[in-house]
Design a protein around this motif. Sequence first.
Motif, PDB file in Angstrom:
ATOM      1  N   GLY A 197       0.813  -1.229   0.000  1.00 27.83           N
ATOM      2  CA  GLY A 197       0.000   0.000   0.000  1.00 27.83           C
ATOM      3  C   GLY A 197       0.835   1.262   0.000  1.00 27.83           C
ATOM      4  O   GLY A 197       0.298   2.359  -0.159  1.00 27.83           O
ATOM      5  N   THR A 228       2.329   4.607   0.140  1.00 23.95           N
ATOM      6  CA  THR A 228       1.913   5.827   0.842  1.00 23.95           C
ATOM      7  C   THR A 228       0.679   5.590   1.686  1.00 23.95           C
ATOM      8  O   THR A 228       0.578   6.050   2.822  1.00 23.95           O
ATOM      9  CB  THR A 228       1.617   6.945  -0.179  1.00 23.95           C
ATOM     10  OG1 THR A 228       2.838   7.392  -0.732  1.00 23.95           O
ATOM     11  CG2 THR A 228       0.924   8.121   0.472  1.00 23.95           C
ATOM     12  N   SER A 229      -0.269   4.839   1.118  1.00 24.33           N
ATOM     13  CA  SER A 229      -1.538   4.658   1.857  1.00 24.33           C
ATOM     14  C   SER A 229      -1.322   3.816   3.114  1.00 24.33           C
ATOM     15  O   SER A 229      -2.006   4.025   4.122  1.00 24.33           O
ATOM     16  CB  SER A 229      -2.592   4.016   0.960  1.00 24.33           C
ATOM     17  OG  SER A 229      -2.222   2.691   0.620  1.00 24.33           O
ATOM     18  N   GLU A 239       0.068   6.276   5.624  1.00 17.24           N
ATOM     19  CA  GLU A 239      -1.036   7.102   6.157  1.00 17.24           C
ATOM     20  C   GLU A 239      -1.891   6.305   7.139  1.00 17.24           C
ATOM     21  O   GLU A 239      -2.274   6.794   8.195  1.00 17.24           O
ATOM     22  CB  GLU A 239      -1.919   7.578   5.003  1.00 17.24           C
ATOM     23  CG  GLU A 239      -1.307   8.631   4.102  1.00 17.24           C
ATOM     24  CD  GLU A 239      -2.381   9.237   3.212  1.00 17.24           C
ATOM     25  OE1 GLU A 239      -2.423   8.906   2.021  1.00 17.24           O
ATOM     26  OE2 GLU A 239      -3.192  10.021   3.727  1.00 17.24           O
ATOM     27  N   ASN A 240      -2.174   5.067   6.770  1.00 19.65           N
ATOM     28  CA  ASN A 240      -3.036   4.255   7.644  1.00 19.65           C
ATOM     29  C   ASN A 240      -2.394   4.090   9.018  1.00 19.65           C
ATOM     30  O   ASN A 240      -3.056   4.213  10.043  1.00 19.65           O
ATOM     31  CB  ASN A 240      -3.274   2.880   7.012  1.00 19.65           C
ATOM     32  CG  ASN A 240      -4.307   2.076   7.781  1.00 19.65           C
ATOM     33  OD1 ASN A 240      -5.480   2.441   7.798  1.00 19.65           O
ATOM     34  ND2 ASN A 240      -3.871   1.036   8.466  1.00 19.65           N
ATOM     35  N   SER A 283      -3.591  -2.660  -0.759  1.00 22.87           N
ATOM     36  CA  SER A 283      -3.724  -1.443   0.047  1.00 22.87           C
ATOM     37  C   SER A 283      -5.022  -1.486   0.861  1.00 22.87           C
ATOM     38  O   SER A 283      -6.108  -1.659   0.298  1.00 22.87           O
ATOM     39  CB  SER A 283      -3.761  -0.217  -0.885  1.00 22.87           C
ATOM     40  OG  SER A 283      -4.362   0.882  -0.225  1.00 22.87           O
ATOM     41  N   PHE A 328      -6.471   0.996   2.229  1.00 24.77           N
ATOM     42  CA  PHE A 328      -7.293   2.118   1.749  1.00 24.77           C
ATOM     43  C   PHE A 328      -8.135   1.684   0.563  1.00 24.77           C
ATOM     44  O   PHE A 328      -9.326   1.941   0.481  1.00 24.77           O
ATOM     45  CB  PHE A 328      -6.392   3.282   1.328  1.00 24.77           C
ATOM     46  CG  PHE A 328      -6.008   4.244   2.418  1.00 24.77           C
ATOM     47  CD1 PHE A 328      -5.889   3.829   3.740  1.00 24.77           C
ATOM     48  CD2 PHE A 328      -5.759   5.574   2.123  1.00 24.77           C
ATOM     49  CE1 PHE A 328      -5.525   4.720   4.745  1.00 24.77           C
ATOM     50  CE2 PHE A 328      -5.383   6.480   3.114  1.00 24.77           C
ATOM     51  CZ  PHE A 328      -5.276   6.057   4.426  1.00 24.77           C
ATOM     52  N   TRP A 343      -5.635   5.976  -4.279  1.00 21.01           N
ATOM     53  CA  TRP A 343      -5.648   5.237  -3.004  1.00 21.01           C
ATOM     54  C   TRP A 343      -7.017   5.325  -2.314  1.00 21.01           C
ATOM     55  O   TRP A 343      -7.134   5.190  -1.100  1.00 21.01           O
ATOM     56  CB  TRP A 343      -4.541   5.697  -2.056  1.00 21.01           C
ATOM     57  CG  TRP A 343      -3.143   5.237  -2.373  1.00 21.01           C
ATOM     58  CD1 TRP A 343      -2.001   5.987  -2.314  1.00 21.01           C
ATOM     59  CD2 TRP A 343      -2.704   3.940  -2.781  1.00 21.01           C
ATOM     60  NE1 TRP A 343      -0.900   5.250  -2.655  1.00 21.01           N
ATOM     61  CE2 TRP A 343      -1.301   3.984  -2.964  1.00 21.01           C
ATOM     62  CE3 TRP A 343      -3.358   2.737  -3.025  1.00 21.01           C
ATOM     63  CZ2 TRP A 343      -0.537   2.881  -3.366  1.00 21.01           C
ATOM     64  CZ3 TRP A 343      -2.609   1.626  -3.428  1.00 21.01           C
ATOM     65  CH2 TRP A 343      -1.225   1.702  -3.593  1.00 21.01           C
ATOM     66  N   ARG A 386      -8.698   7.687  -1.352  1.00 15.72           N
ATOM     67  CA  ARG A 386      -8.642   8.633  -0.225  1.00 15.72           C
ATOM     68  C   ARG A 386      -9.984   9.336  -0.036  1.00 15.72           C
ATOM     69  O   ARG A 386     -10.390   9.607   1.092  1.00 15.72           O
ATOM     70  CB  ARG A 386      -7.560   9.673  -0.478  1.00 15.72           C
ATOM     71  CG  ARG A 386      -6.133   9.150  -0.306  1.00 15.72           C
ATOM     72  CD  ARG A 386      -5.116  10.254  -0.500  1.00 15.72           C
ATOM     73  NE  ARG A 386      -3.756   9.834  -0.246  1.00 15.72           N
ATOM     74  CZ  ARG A 386      -2.818   9.738  -1.168  1.00 15.72           C
ATOM     75  NH1 ARG A 386      -3.113   9.996  -2.446  1.00 15.72           N
ATOM     76  NH2 ARG A 386      -1.580   9.369  -0.865  1.00 15.72           N
TER      77      ARG A 386
END
Length: 719
Positions: free
Chosen positions: A300, A302-303, A306-307, A320, A322, A357, A359
């Motif tokens: 995943g 970047t995601s 972030e998670n 991912s 996300f 992703w 988002r």
Amino acid sequence: MKQVIAKVHTRMGFFFLLVFLFWLKTLLAYFADFSLGVSSIFQWFIMLINPLATTFLLFGLALYVKKAKIFYPLILLIDIGNTLLLYLNVIYYREFSDFMTINTMLGYSKVDQGLSGSSLALTQPHDLLFWLDIVIVLVLMLMRKIKLDQDYLPKRLGFQVTSLSVLLFGFNLMFAEMSRPQLITRTFDRTYIVKYLGIDAFTVYDGAKTEQTSKMRSSATKSELKSVEKYVHGHYAKPNKKYYGIAKGKNVIVIHLESFQQFLIDDKVEGQTVTPFLNKIYHSNSTYSFSNFFHQVGQGKTSDAENMLETGTFGLPQGSLFAQLGTDQTFQAAPAILKQEQGYTSAVFHGNVASFWNRNNVYKNMGYQYFFSASYYDTSGDKSTGYGLKDKLLFKDSIQYLQHLQQPFYAKYITVSNHFPFDLDKEDSDFKVPDTGNSSVNNYFKTANYLDQSVEELFKFLKKSGLYDNSVIVLYGDHYGISNSANKDLAKTFSQDPNHFSAFGKDPVDNWTDWDDTQLQRVPFMIHVPGVKNGGIQKQYGGEIDVLPTLLHLLGVNSKKYMQFGTDLFSSQHDQVVAFRNQDFITPNYTSISGTIYNNATGQIVTPTGSFKKQMEKDQKKVNKQLSMSDSLNEKNLLRFYTPKGFKPVNSKVYNYADGLNKELTIQKKLGLKSTSMYSKNRDRSLESLYKTDAPEATHSKSSNNRIQITNPDANTDN
Ligand code: GP9
Ligand code: MN
């Protein structure tokens, strides 16, 4: 021509006519309505052929039918059904710049997937073309201009068409994987699946994923939460009184440094310091800088980062979270926690499309109030790189929105310029790159330097505007930029500055090992607290999973009641066994890579025996447990069954990221003298003029090419 027309009176001719017309309609949707980010001839080719396989398959089902009075209605029904699916996606895409998932269609999703405007308002003149062909064919049939062919076809013909469609799909999938490796396993963005495989394939794929997820979730029971709860509470690290609440009530500005690795700090190439400004922040007494902090992302990327930072839980073992679960996931994430515990406003600033992703859906479930994505900026022409608006422009153009946020706010900036393959227009940088023989490695230093300059410009604004003193600024690298396969080329630059990233003096090119690769998975994690004097380099080992409990404690929010899998880095009980997503791990003394143990003092392989062996086995068990407990919580969506005392579950329906500025202005106006936004505190005058940037795109006139630069989702994210 006459012969061709005559063919239409045969069943095969009628079949090919409908397939051809449906193929045309699909291309109409691709070109007139969807923004699929096609960026090469090969991708155009794949996009042009991708409707054929599934159209042959679906329309070909009618060829198995003998009787004309069943064959013709059936093939027309299939055409109408497939056209309806296509058209619903067209309407949905106009509203959400996204494709309809099964959940959306079934309406079970709690996320506001309904069309906020009425569907009628979303129609356009060319929509007639999606249905005109069917109407014309029906009229021609009624007028006997298209005669019904009573001769039925041999069964083998239906089978041949089905086999041809399966073969076609196989080639299509092969081409897709060639152009976008891991397309199916990583699901970066629904747009990819549609661009490479078409709407029908996307719908089936999403249906399979939804089924898999819903099976796992529907079988989940509250009792399964017990074991996770027991683990989390047993793994909790109590706050360190010395740091607890030192940043309480301050704004939190999170700067996501795309693909930024720790070795860049204090690095020099070609006699130039790569990141002079971030070096200053790193060494500042007002910064807590973690020198043994690791990314823990999986596919995943970047995601996943972030998670972890938003929820304190890991990303998934593959793909991912996300993208796969985010649309219907119950989160208890930072935006909602800070809002409910301390009245924080929350916003994300990112120069890429909102759907990347997933988002746009995930952030609603996290409780983010605003998401200023690509549509809020001028991303045209040379203002963007592969993944959206260049960083200097993102920071600058965000001020028009940031200044209206009620304080305290929790604002996250996701940068993109320092992203593989690290392309940057020549007018953006005169940084001299090394020559390692690998262009992405060479360019990495240039884009890292550009990112450094971008962050410096933002800090200058924060100081000028007065925001600086009332904020805590968190900076972190989300994951590696240079993948292991290119590390030997990267290592050539270390000899330019042997004091840097000591690989124990060994020749980095000849005897590079997995241990060296792992040491390079460090990413910066810096918590800059203006006014603090006792910051400095923190040597404790930790990772992205530890950020949320650490940050909450600094803000005076106790993380104990939340299901978080990391531990406060400042706590005396902080767990220094750092789990990687693939179950490898690192501790202050040892690194375990696929079960091989390395001594961190020498970088050499060691064979554990006796109590040392037991300790390594214990650490491996601990890592596996931490990951599996997190996976159980996320894959089964167990937070549905757990509401921390005093926490209100997020109602994602209340969030809609369109028209964010007007929403801010309405709140600001309603609050009047009580408004805490920077704008209100500046006597209702804009602070945008305080922002200075040397970005050439910000100074020259409107870009000559006003084509909106859409995200090129296929710049390979993995080098
Ligand atoms: C996409 C950007 C890059 O919007 O955040 O994501 P990555 O490829 O690093 O996962
Ligand atoms: Mn990234």
